[in-house]
Scaffold this motif. Structure first.
Motif, mmCIF file in Angstrom:
data_model
loop_
_atom_site.group_PDB
_atom_site.id
_atom_site.type_symbol
_atom_site.label_atom_id
_atom_site.label_comp_id
_atom_site.label_asym_id
_atom_site.label_seq_id
_atom_site.Cartn_x
_atom_site.Cartn_y
_atom_site.Cartn_z
ATOM 1 N N GLU A 43 0.691 -1.042 0.119
ATOM 2 C CA GLU A 43 0.330 -0.064 0.404
ATOM 3 C C GLU A 43 1.157 1.647 -0.460
ATOM 4 O O GLU A 43 0.483 2.157 -0.884
ATOM 5 C CB GLU A 43 -0.853 0.011 0.861
ATOM 6 C CG GLU A 43 -2.098 -1.170 1.296
ATOM 7 C CD GLU A 43 -3.181 -1.533 -0.176
ATOM 8 O OE1 GLU A 43 -3.302 -0.502 -0.664
ATOM 9 O OE2 GLU A 43 -3.183 -2.219 -1.131
ATOM 10 N N GLY A 44 1.927 0.834 1.094
ATOM 11 C CA GLY A 44 3.160 2.189 0.493
ATOM 12 C C GLY A 44 3.585 2.090 -1.182
ATOM 13 O O GLY A 44 3.421 3.479 -1.404
ATOM 14 N N HIS A 45 3.869 1.646 -1.478
ATOM 15 C CA HIS A 45 4.503 2.015 -2.670
ATOM 16 C C HIS A 45 3.210 1.773 -3.510
ATOM 17 O O HIS A 45 3.310 2.915 -4.732
ATOM 18 C CB HIS A 45 4.458 0.407 -3.358
ATOM 19 C CG HIS A 45 6.102 -0.822 -2.824
ATOM 20 N ND1 HIS A 45 6.767 0.399 -2.650
ATOM 21 C CD2 HIS A 45 5.770 -1.988 -2.155
ATOM 22 C CE1 HIS A 45 7.185 -0.476 -1.940
ATOM 23 N NE2 HIS A 45 7.211 -1.802 -2.112
ATOM 24 N N ARG A 46 1.890 1.437 -3.401
ATOM 25 C CA ARG A 46 0.387 2.418 -4.363
ATOM 26 C C ARG A 46 1.009 3.586 -4.144
ATOM 27 O O ARG A 46 0.264 4.274 -5.167
ATOM 28 C CB ARG A 46 -0.449 1.585 -3.909
ATOM 29 C CG ARG A 46 -1.775 1.525 -5.262
ATOM 30 C CD ARG A 46 -3.553 0.858 -4.211
ATOM 31 N NE ARG A 46 -3.256 0.171 -3.099
ATOM 32 C CZ ARG A 46 -3.436 -0.705 -4.101
ATOM 33 N NH1 ARG A 46 -3.400 -0.810 -5.624
ATOM 34 N NH2 ARG A 46 -3.171 -2.385 -3.552
ATOM 35 N N GLU A 47 0.787 4.073 -2.344
ATOM 36 C CA GLU A 47 0.854 5.560 -2.402
ATOM 37 C C GLU A 47 2.077 6.429 -3.201
ATOM 38 O O GLU A 47 2.150 7.374 -3.978
ATOM 39 C CB GLU A 47 0.106 5.615 -0.850
ATOM 40 C CG GLU A 47 0.245 6.760 -0.746
ATOM 41 C CD GLU A 47 -1.251 7.561 -1.199
ATOM 42 O OE1 GLU A 47 -2.383 6.745 -0.948
ATOM 43 O OE2 GLU A 47 -1.596 8.580 -0.962
ATOM 44 N N GLY A 48 3.144 5.334 -3.195
ATOM 45 C CA GLY A 48 4.323 6.312 -3.525
ATOM 46 C C GLY A 48 4.237 6.621 -5.332
ATOM 47 O O GLY A 48 4.351 7.435 -5.802
ATOM 48 N N ALA A 49 3.209 5.633 -5.641
ATOM 49 C CA ALA A 49 3.424 5.744 -7.485
ATOM 50 C C ALA A 49 2.367 6.695 -7.461
ATOM 51 O O ALA A 49 2.690 7.363 -8.437
ATOM 52 C CB ALA A 49 2.508 4.073 -7.772
ATOM 53 N N VAL A 50 1.153 6.740 -6.583
ATOM 54 C CA VAL A 50 0.398 8.691 -6.820
ATOM 55 C C VAL A 50 1.209 9.699 -6.730
ATOM 56 O O VAL A 50 0.754 10.744 -7.248
ATOM 57 C CB VAL A 50 -0.930 8.353 -5.509
ATOM 58 C CG1 VAL A 50 -1.393 9.648 -6.133
ATOM 59 C CG2 VAL A 50 -1.398 6.923 -6.155
ATOM 60 N N ASN A 51 2.318 9.192 -6.083
ATOM 61 C CA ASN A 51 2.953 10.989 -5.597
ATOM 62 C C ASN A 51 3.943 11.149 -6.983
ATOM 63 O O ASN A 51 4.380 12.341 -6.983
ATOM 64 C CB ASN A 51 3.509 10.450 -4.544
ATOM 65 C CG ASN A 51 4.165 11.725 -4.271
ATOM 66 O OD1 ASN A 51 3.427 13.451 -3.851
ATOM 67 N ND2 ASN A 51 5.578 11.694 -3.359
ATOM 68 N N VAL A 52 4.334 10.197 -7.773
ATOM 69 C CA VAL A 52 5.172 9.953 -8.755
ATOM 70 C C VAL A 52 4.293 11.734 -9.163
ATOM 71 O O VAL A 52 5.543 12.385 -10.568
ATOM 72 C CB VAL A 52 5.658 8.741 -9.728
ATOM 73 C CG1 VAL A 52 6.393 9.632 -11.399
ATOM 74 C CG2 VAL A 52 6.835 8.289 -8.579
ATOM 75 N N PRO A 53 3.754 11.270 -10.405
ATOM 76 C CA PRO A 53 2.902 12.426 -11.399
ATOM 77 C C PRO A 53 3.154 13.514 -10.467
ATOM 78 O O PRO A 53 3.449 14.531 -11.303
ATOM 79 C CB PRO A 53 1.793 11.974 -11.625
ATOM 80 C CG PRO A 53 1.751 10.304 -11.248
ATOM 81 C CD PRO A 53 2.730 10.281 -10.341
ATOM 82 N N ARG A 54 2.589 13.756 -8.773
ATOM 83 C CA ARG A 54 2.149 14.847 -8.971
ATOM 84 C C ARG A 54 3.655 15.765 -8.335
ATOM 85 O O ARG A 54 4.208 17.072 -9.385
ATOM 86 C CB ARG A 54 2.051 14.338 -7.299
ATOM 87 C CG ARG A 54 1.668 16.271 -6.287
ATOM 88 C CD ARG A 54 1.669 15.807 -4.744
ATOM 89 N NE ARG A 54 0.764 15.072 -4.776
ATOM 90 C CZ ARG A 54 -0.235 13.603 -4.031
ATOM 91 N NH1 ARG A 54 0.481 13.558 -3.271
ATOM 92 N NH2 ARG A 54 -1.051 13.431 -3.892
ATOM 93 N N ILE A 55 4.662 15.348 -8.832
ATOM 94 C CA ILE A 55 6.447 15.607 -8.704
ATOM 95 C C ILE A 55 6.455 16.123 -9.724
ATOM 96 O O ILE A 55 7.469 17.384 -10.399
ATOM 97 C CB ILE A 55 7.771 15.091 -7.357
ATOM 98 C CG1 ILE A 55 6.996 14.770 -5.734
ATOM 99 C CG2 ILE A 55 8.335 15.447 -7.886
ATOM 100 C CD1 ILE A 55 6.512 16.186 -5.105
ATOM 101 N N THR A 56 6.549 15.027 -10.975
ATOM 102 C CA THR A 56 7.195 15.153 -11.664
ATOM 103 C C THR A 56 6.449 16.365 -12.509
ATOM 104 O O THR A 56 7.430 17.336 -13.485
ATOM 105 C CB THR A 56 6.793 14.246 -12.786
ATOM 106 O OG1 THR A 56 7.028 13.092 -12.437
ATOM 107 C CG2 THR A 56 6.594 14.062 -13.791
ATOM 108 N N GLN A 57 5.083 16.907 -12.197
ATOM 109 C CA GLN A 57 4.326 17.735 -12.903
ATOM 110 C C GLN A 57 5.351 18.717 -12.512
ATOM 111 O O GLN A 57 5.328 20.157 -12.978
ATOM 112 C CB GLN A 57 2.767 17.650 -12.430
ATOM 113 C CG GLN A 57 2.302 16.676 -13.147
ATOM 114 C CD GLN A 57 1.708 17.336 -14.176
ATOM 115 O OE1 GLN A 57 1.073 17.845 -14.790
ATOM 116 N NE2 GLN A 57 0.187 16.592 -13.691
ATOM 117 N N GLU A 58 5.388 19.246 -10.797
ATOM 118 C CA GLU A 58 6.099 20.184 -10.424
ATOM 119 C C GLU A 58 7.053 20.435 -10.546
ATOM 120 O O GLU A 58 7.610 21.698 -11.740
ATOM 121 C CB GLU A 58 6.040 20.241 -8.893
ATOM 122 C CG GLU A 58 6.296 21.193 -8.266
ATOM 123 C CD GLU A 58 6.018 22.498 -8.558
ATOM 124 O OE1 GLU A 58 4.061 22.359 -9.613
ATOM 125 O OE2 GLU A 58 5.887 24.072 -7.866
#
Ligand code: IPE
Ligand code: IPE
Ligand code: MG
Length: 255
Positions: A43-58
């Motif tokens: 579940e940590g990996h799932r949440e971590g994957a959600v964060n990748v586009p957020r930081i990439t977009q920034e």
């Protein structure tokens, strides 16, 4: 790349010329994040994957030259098979789901690391995203998957030795630039700033050659909790560092 006008409030007063061009991130702490929530590691990996586009977009909005993310190391194969399988599936989902955003933001997607061991259907989707975005001229997003720096350097040394044995290059003419051009990162700028989440003070076999003069920035925050404001804080701190590259501080030159 056109100069973007976006400057977040958290970076106000930091001149663009002092921003890092290439940021690399060791995205660590997914497991501990899950544990703290009483959830299974995946579940940590799932949440971590959600964060990748957020930081990439920034990174893209900020107009960074490159963002390199450590997603899976050559040593991560030591993990339980179900965790590895989950990570591979997350990777596949990610490269499919993010295609429209990658294209809309003119991001050029690329990868470093070895292909062997990664399931063929996952590689096929990653390749498609790479090919589709190859002409984009915005921020380069480089995912390190099945990547290990020592192996990368050993591979480069072997390729150079093979070329020398064939008489294609003169061993005496091998320079730092020759070796760099045989690494997975050939043609990429070295990272200016390395961020590691979840507090560990080590490189874990990430970009050993390329990080020689990078500024290091470690946060206790785990990757799923790392936000845009944390990225800005790292950039702000970076801007306050004095990079000397072995020389002397600018003001004492010639003194
Ligand atoms: C980083 O999180 C993701 C990968 C290495 C794939 P971890 O899974 O290493 O999380 P911790 O370090 O156990 O908390
Ligand atoms: C580094 O994290 C690799 C990635 C973030 C993909 P690890 O969790 O594998 O590193 P160690 O084992 O703590 O050194
Ligand atoms: Mg870890």
């Amino acid at each position: 790349m056109p100069e973007p006008s976006y400057i977040p409030e958290t970076l106000a007063g930091v001149p663009r010329s002092a921003w890092p061009g290439h940021i690399a991130i060791i995205m660590d702490g997914n497991g501990r994040w899950a544990e703290a929530c009483g959830l299974p590691r995946i579940e940590g990996h799932r949440e971590g994957a959600v964060n990748v586009p957020r930081i990439t977009q920034e990174a893209s909005r900020l107009g960074l030259v490159q963002l390199t993310l450590f997603a899976f190391s050559s040593e991560n194969w030591r993990r339980p098979p179900h965790e590895i399988a989950f990570l591979m599936e997350l990777y596949r989902e990610y490269v499919v789901r993010e295609r429209p955003t990658i294209m809309d933001n003119r991001i050029r997607f690329t990868t470093i690391g070895r292909r062997d061991g990664i399931p063929a259907h996952v590689l096929a989707e990653a390749d498609r995203t790479t090919e589709m975005s190859a002409g984009n001229r915005g921020t380069v997003l480089c995912l390190a998957v099945n990547y290990g720096s020592r192996r990368e350097i050993a591979d480069a040394a072997r390729r150079l030795a093979e070329r020398a044995a064939r008489g294609e290059i003169d061993p005496a003419a091998i320079t730092e630039a020759t070796l760099a051009s045989h690494l997975d990162t050939a043609g990429m700028p070295d990272p200016d700033l390395l961020i590691r989440t979840a507090g560990e003070m080590r490189l874990s076999n990430f970009l050993l050659w390329q990080l020689s003069y990078a500024e290091l920035w470690v946060t206790e925050k785990r990757w799923p909790d790392f936000r845009e404001a944390d990225l800005h804080q790292a950039m702000r701190d970076f801007a306050g560092r004095e990079r000397r590259f072995g020389g002397l501080p600018a003001e004492s030159e010639g003194a």
